[in-house]
Design a protein around this motif. Structure first.
Motif, PDB file in Angstrom:
ATOM      1  N   VAL A 141       1.019  -1.444  -0.184  1.00 36.42           N
ATOM      2  CA  VAL A 141       0.011   0.301  -0.069  1.00 36.42           C
ATOM      3  C   VAL A 141       1.018   1.326   0.045  1.00 36.42           C
ATOM      4  CG1 VAL A 141      -1.987   1.190   1.550  1.00 36.42           C
ATOM      5  CG2 VAL A 141      -1.873  -1.349   1.036  1.00 36.42           C
ATOM      6  N   ALA A 142       1.917   0.897   0.871  1.00 39.84           N
ATOM      7  CA  ALA A 142       2.724   2.616   0.696  1.00 39.84           C
ATOM      8  C   ALA A 142       3.701   2.473  -0.256  1.00 39.84           C
ATOM      9  CB  ALA A 142       4.170   2.310   1.911  1.00 39.84           C
ATOM     10  N   VAL A 143       3.780   1.222  -1.140  1.00 41.78           N
ATOM     11  CA  VAL A 143       4.442   1.975  -2.722  1.00 41.78           C
ATOM     12  C   VAL A 143       3.633   1.967  -3.226  1.00 41.78           C
ATOM     13  CG1 VAL A 143       5.314   0.177  -4.176  1.00 41.78           C
ATOM     14  CG2 VAL A 143       6.293  -0.210  -2.003  1.00 41.78           C
ATOM     15  N   LEU A 144       2.830   1.518  -2.873  1.00 42.10           N
ATOM     16  CA  LEU A 144       1.052   2.072  -4.712  1.00 42.10           C
ATOM     17  C   LEU A 144       1.195   3.247  -4.122  1.00 42.10           C
ATOM     18  CD1 LEU A 144      -0.699   1.299  -6.611  1.00 42.10           C
ATOM     19  CD2 LEU A 144      -1.929   0.403  -5.442  1.00 42.10           C
ATOM     20  N   LYS A 145       0.915   4.218  -2.837  1.00 43.05           N
ATOM     21  CA  LYS A 145       0.563   5.278  -3.003  1.00 43.05           C
ATOM     22  C   LYS A 145       1.461   6.639  -3.314  1.00 43.05           C
ATOM     23  CE  LYS A 145      -0.762   8.666   1.142  1.00 43.05           C
ATOM     24  NZ  LYS A 145       0.070   8.940   1.045  1.00 43.05           N
ATOM     25  N   ARG A 146       2.966   5.776  -3.067  1.00 42.94           N
ATOM     26  CA  ARG A 146       4.104   7.075  -3.277  1.00 42.94           C
ATOM     27  C   ARG A 146       4.593   7.154  -4.113  1.00 42.94           C
ATOM     28  NH1 ARG A 146       6.233  10.939  -0.855  1.00 42.94           N
ATOM     29  NH2 ARG A 146       8.240  10.295   0.773  1.00 42.94           N
ATOM     30  N   ARG A 147       4.586   5.970  -5.271  1.00 42.06           N
ATOM     31  CA  ARG A 147       5.204   5.948  -6.836  1.00 42.06           C
ATOM     32  C   ARG A 147       3.806   5.402  -7.939  1.00 42.06           C
ATOM     33  NH1 ARG A 147      10.586   4.317  -7.092  1.00 42.06           N
ATOM     34  NH2 ARG A 147      11.894   5.864  -5.403  1.00 42.06           N
ATOM     35  N   GLY A 148       2.613   4.750  -7.219  1.00 40.79           N
ATOM     36  CA  GLY A 148       1.799   5.030  -7.737  1.00 40.79           C
ATOM     37  C   GLY A 148       2.468   3.965  -9.415  1.00 40.79           C
ATOM     38  N   VAL A 149       3.540   3.674  -9.569  1.00 41.15           N
ATOM     39  CA  VAL A 149       3.323   2.506 -10.561  1.00 41.15           C
ATOM     40  C   VAL A 149       3.030   1.150  -9.996  1.00 41.15           C
ATOM     41  CG1 VAL A 149       5.351   1.636 -12.152  1.00 41.15           C
ATOM     42  CG2 VAL A 149       5.345   4.320 -10.751  1.00 41.15           C
ATOM     43  N   VAL A 150       2.535   0.290 -11.694  1.00 39.46           N
ATOM     44  CA  VAL A 150       2.185  -0.787 -10.846  1.00 39.46           C
ATOM     45  C   VAL A 150       3.523  -1.841 -11.018  1.00 39.46           C
ATOM     46  CG1 VAL A 150       0.712  -2.551 -12.186  1.00 39.46           C
ATOM     47  CG2 VAL A 150      -0.289  -0.414 -12.071  1.00 39.46           C
ATOM     48  N   LYS A 151       4.242  -1.727 -11.307  1.00 39.51           N
ATOM     49  CA  LYS A 151       5.246  -2.958 -11.189  1.00 39.51           C
ATOM     50  C   LYS A 151       6.248  -2.557  -9.930  1.00 39.51           C
ATOM     51  CE  LYS A 151       9.806  -3.880 -13.576  1.00 39.51           C
ATOM     52  NZ  LYS A 151      10.663  -3.294 -14.760  1.00 39.51           N
ATOM     53  N   GLU A 152       6.297  -2.002  -9.664  1.00 41.57           N
ATOM     54  CA  GLU A 152       6.728  -1.358  -8.111  1.00 41.57           C
ATOM     55  C   GLU A 152       5.986  -2.002  -7.411  1.00 41.57           C
ATOM     56  OE1 GLU A 152       8.188   1.955  -7.429  1.00 41.57           O
ATOM     57  OE2 GLU A 152       9.591   1.925  -8.974  1.00 41.57           O
ATOM     58  N   PHE A 153       4.773  -2.163  -7.725  1.00 45.87           N
ATOM     59  CA  PHE A 153       3.050  -2.445  -6.060  1.00 45.87           C
ATOM     60  C   PHE A 153       3.707  -3.750  -6.891  1.00 45.87           C
ATOM     61  CE2 PHE A 153      -0.226  -4.639  -6.181  1.00 45.87           C
ATOM     62  CZ  PHE A 153      -0.989  -3.912  -4.833  1.00 45.87           C
ATOM     63  N   TRP A 154       4.284  -4.499  -7.591  1.00 40.77           N
ATOM     64  CA  TRP A 154       3.658  -6.008  -7.451  1.00 40.77           C
ATOM     65  C   TRP A 154       5.277  -6.515  -7.051  1.00 40.77           C
ATOM     66  CZ3 TRP A 154      -0.201  -8.711  -7.634  1.00 40.77           C
ATOM     67  CH2 TRP A 154      -1.686  -8.241  -8.187  1.00 40.77           C
ATOM     68  N   ILE A 155       6.460  -5.943  -7.218  1.00 38.20           N
ATOM     69  CA  ILE A 155       7.724  -6.657  -6.999  1.00 38.20           C
ATOM     70  C   ILE A 155       7.246  -5.658  -5.234  1.00 38.20           C
ATOM     71  CG2 ILE A 155       9.683  -5.646  -6.488  1.00 38.20           C
ATOM     72  CD1 ILE A 155       9.771  -4.571  -8.741  1.00 38.20           C
ATOM     73  N   SER A 156       6.332  -5.711  -5.034  1.00 35.36           N
ATOM     74  CA  SER A 156       6.861  -5.050  -2.858  1.00 35.36           C
ATOM     75  C   SER A 156       5.264  -5.888  -2.568  1.00 35.36           C
ATOM     76  CB  SER A 156       6.185  -3.993  -3.189  1.00 35.36           C
ATOM     77  OG  SER A 156       6.009  -3.510  -1.672  1.00 35.36           O
TER      78      SER A 156
END
Length: 70
Positions: free
Chosen positions: A32-47
């Protein structure tokens, strides 16, 4: 109002940029923090993958994303 864990190793100034809330989210809900901060789907799925493998790597990755500038 600032919601953080009081610790000398992480200084948070609560300057209105949402950094304190993002840091707390990174510790407890890393994707949730990664999605909120960057909004990039690729980084969200890595997280998500790191968090599912073991919670600690997901949290460390999210803290790194929150601490780095865009």
């Amino acid at each position: 109002m600032c919601f953080t864990i009081k610790c000398d190793c992480f200084k948070c100034d609560c300057g209105g940029d949402g950094g304190c809330i993002d840091f707390t989210l990174a510790l407890f809900l890393p994707p949730v923090a990664v999605l909120k901060r960057r909004g990039v789907v690729k980084e969200f799925w890595i997280s998500v993958c790191l968090t599912m493998a073991c919670f600690v790597p997901g949290s460390l990755y999210a803290v790194n994303v929150v601490k780095t500038k865009d």
